[in-house]
Design a protein around this motif. Structure first.
Motif, PDB file in Angstrom:
ATOM      1  N   ALA A 224       5.707   2.329 -19.507  1.00  9.66           N
ATOM      2  CA  ALA A 224       6.817   3.127 -20.027  1.00  9.66           C
ATOM      3  C   ALA A 224       6.272   4.262 -20.895  1.00  9.66           C
ATOM      4  CB  ALA A 224       7.752   2.245 -20.843  1.00  9.66           C
ATOM      5  N   ALA A 225       6.930   5.416 -20.824  1.00  7.37           N
ATOM      6  CA  ALA A 225       6.446   6.602 -21.548  1.00  7.37           C
ATOM      7  C   ALA A 225       6.298   6.340 -23.036  1.00  7.37           C
ATOM      8  CB  ALA A 225       7.392   7.770 -21.297  1.00  7.37           C
ATOM      9  N   ASP A 226       7.222   5.561 -23.605  1.00  8.20           N
ATOM     10  CA  ASP A 226       7.156   5.307 -25.049  1.00  8.20           C
ATOM     11  C   ASP A 226       6.048   4.329 -25.431  1.00  8.20           C
ATOM     12  OD1 ASP A 226       8.199   2.953 -24.106  1.00  8.20           O
ATOM     13  OD2 ASP A 226       9.982   2.956 -25.375  1.00  8.20           O
ATOM     14  N   ALA A 227       5.363   3.765 -24.432  1.00  5.35           N
ATOM     15  CA  ALA A 227       4.292   2.810 -24.717  1.00  5.35           C
ATOM     16  C   ALA A 227       2.939   3.486 -24.864  1.00  5.35           C
ATOM     17  CB  ALA A 227       4.224   1.753 -23.620  1.00  5.35           C
ATOM     18  N   ILE A 228       2.837   4.753 -24.447  1.00  7.47           N
ATOM     19  CA  ILE A 228       1.547   5.439 -24.532  1.00  7.47           C
ATOM     20  C   ILE A 228       1.069   5.496 -25.974  1.00  7.47           C
ATOM     21  CG2 ILE A 228       0.359   7.633 -24.169  1.00  7.47           C
ATOM     22  CD1 ILE A 228       2.163   8.052 -21.722  1.00  7.47           C
ATOM     23  N   GLN A 229       1.987   5.742 -26.883  1.00  2.93           N
ATOM     24  CA  GLN A 229       1.624   5.792 -28.301  1.00  2.93           C
ATOM     25  C   GLN A 229       1.146   4.426 -28.796  1.00  2.93           C
ATOM     26  OE1 GLN A 229       1.432   8.572 -29.804  1.00  2.93           O
ATOM     27  NE2 GLN A 229       1.115   8.041 -31.942  1.00  2.93           N
TER      28      GLN A 229
ATOM     29  N   THR B 199       0.817  -1.213   0.000  1.00  2.00           N
ATOM     30  CA  THR B 199       0.000   0.000   0.000  1.00  2.00           C
ATOM     31  C   THR B 199       0.852   1.265   0.000  1.00  2.00           C
ATOM     32  OG1 THR B 199      -0.173   0.173   2.420  1.00  2.00           O
ATOM     33  CG2 THR B 199      -1.806  -1.198   1.292  1.00  2.00           C
ATOM     34  N   LEU B 200       2.138   1.125   0.267  1.00  2.00           N
ATOM     35  CA  LEU B 200       3.040   2.284   0.279  1.00  2.00           C
ATOM     36  C   LEU B 200       3.603   2.600  -1.099  1.00  2.00           C
ATOM     37  CD1 LEU B 200       4.991   1.464   3.567  1.00  2.00           C
ATOM     38  CD2 LEU B 200       3.138   3.117   3.273  1.00  2.00           C
ATOM     39  N   GLY B 201       3.560   1.640  -2.007  1.00  2.70           N
ATOM     40  CA  GLY B 201       4.071   1.912  -3.343  1.00  2.70           C
ATOM     41  C   GLY B 201       4.548   0.665  -4.045  1.00  2.70           C
ATOM     42  N   VAL B 202       5.114   0.874  -5.237  1.00  2.00           N
ATOM     43  CA  VAL B 202       5.682  -0.206  -6.048  1.00  2.00           C
ATOM     44  C   VAL B 202       7.196  -0.155  -5.897  1.00  2.00           C
ATOM     45  CG1 VAL B 202       5.894  -1.185  -8.363  1.00  2.00           C
ATOM     46  CG2 VAL B 202       3.782  -0.005  -7.696  1.00  2.00           C
ATOM     47  N   GLN B 203       7.758  -1.217  -5.358  1.00  6.79           N
ATOM     48  CA  GLN B 203       9.202  -1.239  -5.156  1.00  6.79           C
ATOM     49  C   GLN B 203       9.959  -1.749  -6.392  1.00  6.79           C
ATOM     50  OE1 GLN B 203       7.097  -2.811  -2.514  1.00  6.79           O
ATOM     51  NE2 GLN B 203       6.935  -0.673  -1.888  1.00  6.79           N
ATOM     52  N   ASP B 204       9.331  -2.646  -7.130  1.00  6.26           N
ATOM     53  CA  ASP B 204       9.987  -3.183  -8.331  1.00  6.26           C
ATOM     54  C   ASP B 204       8.951  -3.924  -9.158  1.00  6.26           C
ATOM     55  OD1 ASP B 204      11.980  -3.737 -10.128  1.00  6.26           O
ATOM     56  OD2 ASP B 204      13.090  -5.126  -8.843  1.00  6.26           O
ATOM     57  N   PHE B 205       9.234  -4.123 -10.430  1.00  6.40           N
ATOM     58  CA  PHE B 205       8.388  -5.007 -11.239  1.00  6.40           C
ATOM     59  C   PHE B 205       9.202  -5.575 -12.393  1.00  6.40           C
ATOM     60  CE2 PHE B 205       7.570  -1.178 -13.841  1.00  6.40           C
ATOM     61  CZ  PHE B 205       7.587  -1.697 -15.124  1.00  6.40           C
ATOM     62  N   MET B 206       8.722  -6.687 -12.912  1.00  3.82           N
ATOM     63  CA  MET B 206       9.357  -7.334 -14.049  1.00  3.82           C
ATOM     64  C   MET B 206       8.274  -7.833 -14.996  1.00  3.82           C
ATOM     65  SD  MET B 206      12.011 -10.580 -14.224  1.00  3.82           S
ATOM     66  CE  MET B 206      10.777 -11.765 -13.669  1.00  3.82           C
ATOM     67  N   ALA B 207       8.391  -7.482 -16.259  1.00  5.77           N
ATOM     68  CA  ALA B 207       7.473  -7.992 -17.264  1.00  5.77           C
ATOM     69  C   ALA B 207       7.894  -9.407 -17.666  1.00  5.77           C
ATOM     70  CB  ALA B 207       7.466  -7.076 -18.480  1.00  5.77           C
TER      71      ALA B 207
ATOM     72  N   GLY C  98      -5.087  -4.278 -17.950  1.00 11.25           N
ATOM     73  CA  GLY C  98      -4.636  -3.381 -16.903  1.00 11.25           C
ATOM     74  C   GLY C  98      -3.198  -2.980 -17.166  1.00 11.25           C
ATOM     75  N   MET C  99      -2.321  -3.246 -16.217  1.00 12.15           N
ATOM     76  CA  MET C  99      -0.903  -2.911 -16.380  1.00 12.15           C
ATOM     77  C   MET C  99      -0.280  -3.754 -17.493  1.00 12.15           C
ATOM     78  SD  MET C  99       2.181  -3.652 -13.712  1.00 12.15           S
ATOM     79  CE  MET C  99       3.892  -3.319 -14.164  1.00 12.15           C
ATOM     80  N   LEU C 100       0.295  -3.069 -18.488  1.00 17.08           N
ATOM     81  CA  LEU C 100       0.899  -3.776 -19.624  1.00 17.08           C
ATOM     82  C   LEU C 100       2.383  -3.465 -19.810  1.00 17.08           C
ATOM     83  CD1 LEU C 100      -2.016  -3.545 -22.231  1.00 17.08           C
ATOM     84  CD2 LEU C 100      -1.505  -5.377 -20.608  1.00 17.08           C
ATOM     85  N   ALA C 101       2.959  -2.695 -18.918  1.00 15.54           N
ATOM     86  CA  ALA C 101       4.409  -2.512 -18.754  1.00 15.54           C
ATOM     87  C   ALA C 101       5.088  -1.607 -19.789  1.00 15.54           C
ATOM     88  CB  ALA C 101       5.127  -3.860 -18.672  1.00 15.54           C
ATOM     89  N   ASP C 102       5.140  -2.047 -21.045  1.00 11.75           N
ATOM     90  CA  ASP C 102       5.906  -1.281 -22.042  1.00 11.75           C
ATOM     91  C   ASP C 102       5.368  -1.573 -23.440  1.00 11.75           C
ATOM     92  OD1 ASP C 102       6.933  -3.797 -22.796  1.00 11.75           O
ATOM     93  OD2 ASP C 102       8.684  -3.573 -21.506  1.00 11.75           O
ATOM     94  N   ALA C 103       5.941  -0.894 -24.431  1.00 11.38           N
ATOM     95  CA  ALA C 103       5.431  -0.991 -25.802  1.00 11.38           C
ATOM     96  C   ALA C 103       5.478  -2.425 -26.326  1.00 11.38           C
ATOM     97  CB  ALA C 103       6.226  -0.059 -26.720  1.00 11.38           C
ATOM     98  N   GLU C 104       6.563  -3.137 -26.034  1.00 10.49           N
ATOM     99  CA  GLU C 104       6.696  -4.520 -26.503  1.00 10.49           C
ATOM    100  C   GLU C 104       5.555  -5.392 -25.983  1.00 10.49           C
ATOM    101  OE1 GLU C 104       9.795  -8.328 -26.171  1.00 10.49           O
ATOM    102  OE2 GLU C 104      10.088  -6.543 -24.914  1.00 10.49           O
TER     103      GLU C 104
END
Length: 275
Positions: free
Chosen positions: A120-125, A48-56, A81-87
């Protein structure tokens, strides 16, 4: 007969803290009496305090999860939901084109409650160009709608315009969630449907930081109602009412942005305005 029971697939990341992501989705689906299934895209170390790490996960494993579900089960709706990055967004899109998992609810998850980036920012597109056009319904909150439209949202008129722009990207229906808005009394969402009709849904705003997983819960509830055969506008209303109740009936878990209470029945305090 096999597969007669309503089923929904969540395509997302896990939340080790249990409040959001696939965990919130499956709790919501169970509460709404549908059978939940999952394609895991990423794994997070999160509380509940945050995301410490993640791996796709490797995209090959994502492909195999899709194929496994399609070979045996019959989902009547699905959500992302969460899809991580463009790939990984692209991998999910390619798989969704191969299977029939029913109506698709796209929750364009970008930032966790604690502020950590989950896309990832480049995944928004990639989301904008590849995933949104597949959606039966897109459910961005205000920051996500800003990212998708590249325009500020500072008024109800801006929310309406954002919904129109997202619909122009190819989404059939759009729900702009107003939980991040500045109205101290109400949390109001704008819904634009494929036929051009629209309405507002409002619920009393509750002063709490225990709102972790609201977007996941909303989209999962809408998917559940669609899987049971509900009309989309009714499914959206039920989703709003379920989340409103789940926030109000708070449970004390964790020291930060706590989770919702998924044991609730939908609230009767949600109002609809078709003007």
């Amino acid at each position: 007969m096999a597969n007669e029971f309503p089923q929904v697939v969540t395509i997302a990341g896990t939340d080790s803290g249990g409040g959001a992501g696939v965990m919130a989705d499956l709790k919501t689906l169970q509460a709404r009496h549908v059978f939940g299934q999952a394609v895991i895209v990423a794994v997070t170390a999160q509380n509940t305090l945050g995301v410490q790490d993640f791996m796709a996960l490797p995209t090959k494993l994502i492909d195999e999860q899709f194929a496994s579900l399609a070979a045996d089960l019959k989902p009547r709706a699905c959500k992302t939901g969460m899809l991580a990055d463009a790939e990984h967004v692209h991998a999910v899109v390619e798989n969704l084109k191969k299977v029939d998992f029913g109506p698709l609810i796209v929750d364009p998850v970008m930032i966790a409650k604690g502020g950590a980036a989950l896309l990832a920012a480049d995944a928004i597109q990639t989301v904008r160009e590849e995933l949104v056009p597949l959606a039966t319904l897109v459910t961005p909150n205000l920051p996500e709608a800003v990212a998708l439209t590249d325009r500020p949202i500072e008024s109800t008129a801006d929310m309406i315009e954002a919904a129109k722009l997202i619909q122009q990207l190819g989404a059939k229906n759009v729900m702009i969630k107003g939980g991040h808005g500045d109205n101290p009394e109400l949390a109001s969402d704008f819904v634009l449907l494929a036929d051009g009709s629209h309405f507002w849904l409002s619920a009393p705003r509750i002063a709490t930081k225990r709102t972790h997983g609201t977007g996941d819960t909303l989209s999962a509830c809408i998917a559940a109602e669609l899987a049971k055969g509900a009309d989309l506008s009714i499914a959206i209303e039920t989703g709003k009412a379920f989340v409103a109740a789940a926030i109000k009936a708070t449970i004390q878990v964790g020291h930060g942005h706590g989770p919702l209470n998924h044991w609730v029945t939908p609230s009767t305090e949600v109002s609809r305005d078709d003007h």
